[in-house]
Design an enzyme around this catalytic site. Structure first.
Site, mmCIF file in Angstrom:
data_model
loop_
_atom_site.group_PDB
_atom_site.id
_atom_site.type_symbol
_atom_site.label_atom_id
_atom_site.label_comp_id
_atom_site.label_asym_id
_atom_site.label_seq_id
_atom_site.Cartn_x
_atom_site.Cartn_y
_atom_site.Cartn_z
ATOM 1 N N ARG A 1 -1.214 -5.908 -5.772
ATOM 2 C CA ARG A 1 -0.897 -7.319 -5.470
ATOM 3 C C ARG A 1 -1.572 -8.028 -4.317
ATOM 4 O O ARG A 1 -1.917 -8.975 -4.526
ATOM 5 C CB ARG A 1 0.996 -7.243 -5.205
ATOM 6 C CG ARG A 1 1.299 -8.843 -4.820
ATOM 7 C CD ARG A 1 2.773 -8.515 -5.101
ATOM 8 N NE ARG A 1 3.481 -9.789 -4.736
ATOM 9 C CZ ARG A 1 4.012 -9.850 -3.641
ATOM 10 N NH1 ARG A 1 4.110 -8.835 -2.938
ATOM 11 N NH2 ARG A 1 4.791 -11.100 -3.353
ATOM 12 N N LYS B 1 -0.507 -2.163 13.430
ATOM 13 C CA LYS B 1 -0.922 -1.439 12.423
ATOM 14 C C LYS B 1 -2.172 -2.454 11.773
ATOM 15 O O LYS B 1 -3.165 -1.836 11.371
ATOM 16 C CB LYS B 1 0.037 -1.157 11.207
ATOM 17 C CG LYS B 1 -0.447 -0.255 10.338
ATOM 18 C CD LYS B 1 0.607 0.121 9.319
ATOM 19 C CE LYS B 1 0.958 -1.186 8.274
ATOM 20 N NZ LYS B 1 1.777 -0.586 6.965
ATOM 21 N N ASP C 1 2.068 4.371 10.533
ATOM 22 C CA ASP C 1 3.352 3.805 10.134
ATOM 23 C C ASP C 1 4.135 5.049 9.820
ATOM 24 O O ASP C 1 3.926 6.151 10.191
ATOM 25 C CB ASP C 1 3.274 3.052 8.801
ATOM 26 C CG ASP C 1 2.980 4.005 7.607
ATOM 27 O OD1 ASP C 1 2.703 5.276 7.765
ATOM 28 O OD2 ASP C 1 2.888 3.524 6.591
ATOM 29 N N HIS D 1 5.197 6.729 7.423
ATOM 30 C CA HIS D 1 4.806 7.968 6.526
ATOM 31 C C HIS D 1 3.636 8.678 7.371
ATOM 32 O O HIS D 1 3.928 10.040 7.221
ATOM 33 C CB HIS D 1 4.082 7.177 5.428
ATOM 34 C CG HIS D 1 4.842 6.447 4.546
ATOM 35 N ND1 HIS D 1 5.915 7.029 3.713
ATOM 36 C CD2 HIS D 1 4.795 5.292 4.313
ATOM 37 C CE1 HIS D 1 6.545 6.045 2.870
ATOM 38 N NE2 HIS D 1 5.846 4.789 3.168
ATOM 39 N N PHE E 1 -5.038 9.579 3.052
ATOM 40 C CA PHE E 1 -4.548 8.249 2.537
ATOM 41 C C PHE E 1 -4.766 8.017 1.141
ATOM 42 O O PHE E 1 -3.903 7.698 0.221
ATOM 43 C CB PHE E 1 -4.980 7.008 3.271
ATOM 44 C CG PHE E 1 -4.574 5.681 2.702
ATOM 45 C CD1 PHE E 1 -3.747 5.035 3.341
ATOM 46 C CD2 PHE E 1 -5.421 4.903 1.759
ATOM 47 C CE1 PHE E 1 -3.289 3.737 2.909
ATOM 48 C CE2 PHE E 1 -4.862 3.619 1.325
ATOM 49 C CZ PHE E 1 -3.832 3.136 1.801
HETATM 50 C C1 LIG Z 1 3.275 -4.118 -6.389
HETATM 51 O O1 LIG Z 1 4.390 -5.142 -6.021
HETATM 52 C C2 LIG Z 1 4.814 -6.062 -6.859
HETATM 53 C C3 LIG Z 1 5.766 -7.091 -6.214
HETATM 54 O O2 LIG Z 1 6.665 -6.389 -5.287
HETATM 55 C C4 LIG Z 1 5.671 -5.316 -7.770
HETATM 56 O O3 LIG Z 1 5.982 -6.152 -9.047
HETATM 57 C C5 LIG Z 1 4.645 -4.199 -8.639
HETATM 58 O O4 LIG Z 1 5.221 -3.634 -9.721
HETATM 59 C C6 LIG Z 1 3.961 -3.421 -7.629
HETATM 60 N N1 LIG Z 1 2.941 -2.392 -8.120
HETATM 61 C C7 LIG Z 1 2.870 -1.221 -7.867
HETATM 62 C C8 LIG Z 1 1.766 -0.350 -8.497
HETATM 63 O O5 LIG Z 1 3.481 -0.555 -7.280
#
Ligand SMILES: *[C@@H]1O[C@H](CO)[C@@H](O)[C@H](O)[C@H]1NC(C)=O
Length: 409
Positions: free
Chosen positions: A156, A269, A288, A290, A339
């Site tokens: 995202r 962070k 953080d 984690h 990471f």
């Molecule tokens: C990333 O975040 C978006 C929105 O919160 C979500 O729809 C998506 O599935 C997430 N992708 C991963 C790879 O976690």
């Protein structure tokens, strides 16, 4: 290799993969603006490049490929195309940029050796995750990207940074993608501060799905432009606020952090990510919860592994101090290897091909497995952008390794 490279107009820089793995470094949540294209080249030996990677700078697009022994690079300018002499000059400039951006003056093999000898946890993952070095990014792009990273995941953030560039920076040039399909891709540089300081930016970014980050981005850009001006001199390719951000490289970590914390949407962070990734502060480890859990489980820090602990500035400092004690002056770099090893998208990275496709498993099983793995999954070192990816609890690629190592101790 060389004839193939030359045929496509590439220059070759000798560099083994243990020094730099493009497939890892360009996708592990440091920069979000590299495009990767699979190559449809005739099947060569195993050391032939499999992908081309492209990055749009203000004046050019840099194209990279990697073989077992070389980084291949090529510079593309907008029309009119330069003559042969000028092209050579451009390639020389690009080479200087590559050496700076990938910090090739730092011997990564030497650092891996040192981290592995100091830390058994690192020793357990270093072969699968080789060639992961810290990029030396542009501080302005780095700052805005990591304002986008709060409460977000890599895919995202990538979409956001790309739509930011498309929306606020005119296209530089178009190029056919390298798979021979004839499809053209248009490349936009990252927008300068003045482009994001306009009053209507916040509303527009909101409508593009940036949420609360829209306002942070706009206000940060405006603060910079109000303080440092937006005049771009004809011979400068950057604005005064971008050049001011560069000067933070010469400040102490504490002073540079204090400057970054003045921006909207920048907490400890995010500031630490910028210090590490574009301001040369190699020992800064962005922390953080984690990372806190890791420190408790594997690095002997006191604390509860059950329930959340409030991250106080004092605790944050203690954790950084601990990691510097374990890994040394380049602790931030070492942290980025761990990471990456914990990213879901790297679950099969560095495994033999036959193992690289995880068996399909029914959702129910997956869920059950996730629960069983909760303990290990929480060993995510996802300290920056990917806490929500880590929250999906499937990023346990290296966790069995971690667990094994720890049992031995
Ligand atoms: C990333 O975040 C978006 C929105 O919160 C979500 O729809 C998506 O599935 C997430 N992708 C991963 C790879 O976690």
């Amino acid at each position: 290799m060389t004839s193939l490279a030359m045929a496509a107009g590439f220059h070759a820089l000798p560099l083994p993969i243990i020094q730099l793995s493009l497939s890892a470094v360009l996708k592990c949540g440091q920069s979000f603006r590299w495009s990767a294209y699979p190559l449809n080249l005739p099947a060569g030996d195993a050391s032939s490049p499999t992908h081309e990677y492209r990055f749009c700078l203000r004046d050019r697009v840099v194209c990279l490929r990697q073989t077992a022994t070389h980084i291949l690079y090529r510079t593309v300018l907008p029309d009119p195309q330069p003559g042969a002499d000028q092209q050579e000059l451009l390639e020389a400039e690009t080479l200087l940029w590559l050496k700076d951006y990938f910090q090739l003056n730092v011997d990564l093999a030497l650092l891996y050796g040192e981290w592995g000898s100091r830390d058994k946890v690192f020793l357990g993952i270093q072969d699968r995750f080789s060639g992961i070095r810290m990029l030396r990014q542009d501080p302005w792009e780095n700052l805005i990207s990591f304002i986008c990273s709060s409460n977000n995941n890599i895919s995202r953030i990538t979409k956001m940074v790309q739509s930011l560039s498309k929306e606020y920076s005119p296209p530089l040039l178009s190029l056919p993608v390298p798979d021979g399909s004839g499809v053209e891709e248009t490349y936009h540089p990252f927008p300068p501060p003045s482009a994001l300081a306009h009053p209507d930016v916040s509303a527009r970014l909101r409508s593009l799905g940036f949420g609360y980050r829209a306002d942070f981005i706009h206000r940060t850009a405006k603060m910079l432009v109000d303080t440092h001006g937006d005049s771009m001199h004809s011979r400068e390719s950057s604005e005064p606020s971008e050049r001011w951000l560069m000067t933070l490289r010469h400040m102490s970590t504490e002073d540079a952090r204090a400057e970054l914390l003045k921006f909207v949407g920048v907490g400890r962070k995010v500031a630490d990510c910028v210090l590490l990734m574009s301001l040369d502060k190699t020992d800064v480890v962005p922390v953080d919860t984690h990372v806190h859990q890791i420190a408790i489980k594997y690095y002997g820090m006191k604390g509860s592994t059950k329930g959340k602990t409030n991250m106080t500035p004092k605790l944050y400092d203690e954790l950084c101090t601990k990691f510097v004690k374990v890994w040394g002056d380049y602790a931030g770099w070492a942290h980025s290897v761990l990471f990456t090893s914990d990213l879901k998208s790297f679950a099969s990275h560095g495994l033999p091909q036959t193992m690289s496709t995880p068996p399909a498993s029914p959702v129910k099983n997956r869920k059950k497995r996730s629960r069983e793995m909760t303990d290990l999954a929480s060993t995510n070192l996802l300290s920056t952008s990917s806490s929500s990816e880590s929250a999906t609890a499937t990023g346990f690629a290296c966790s069995p390794n971690l667990a094994k190592r720890v049992k031995k101790r």
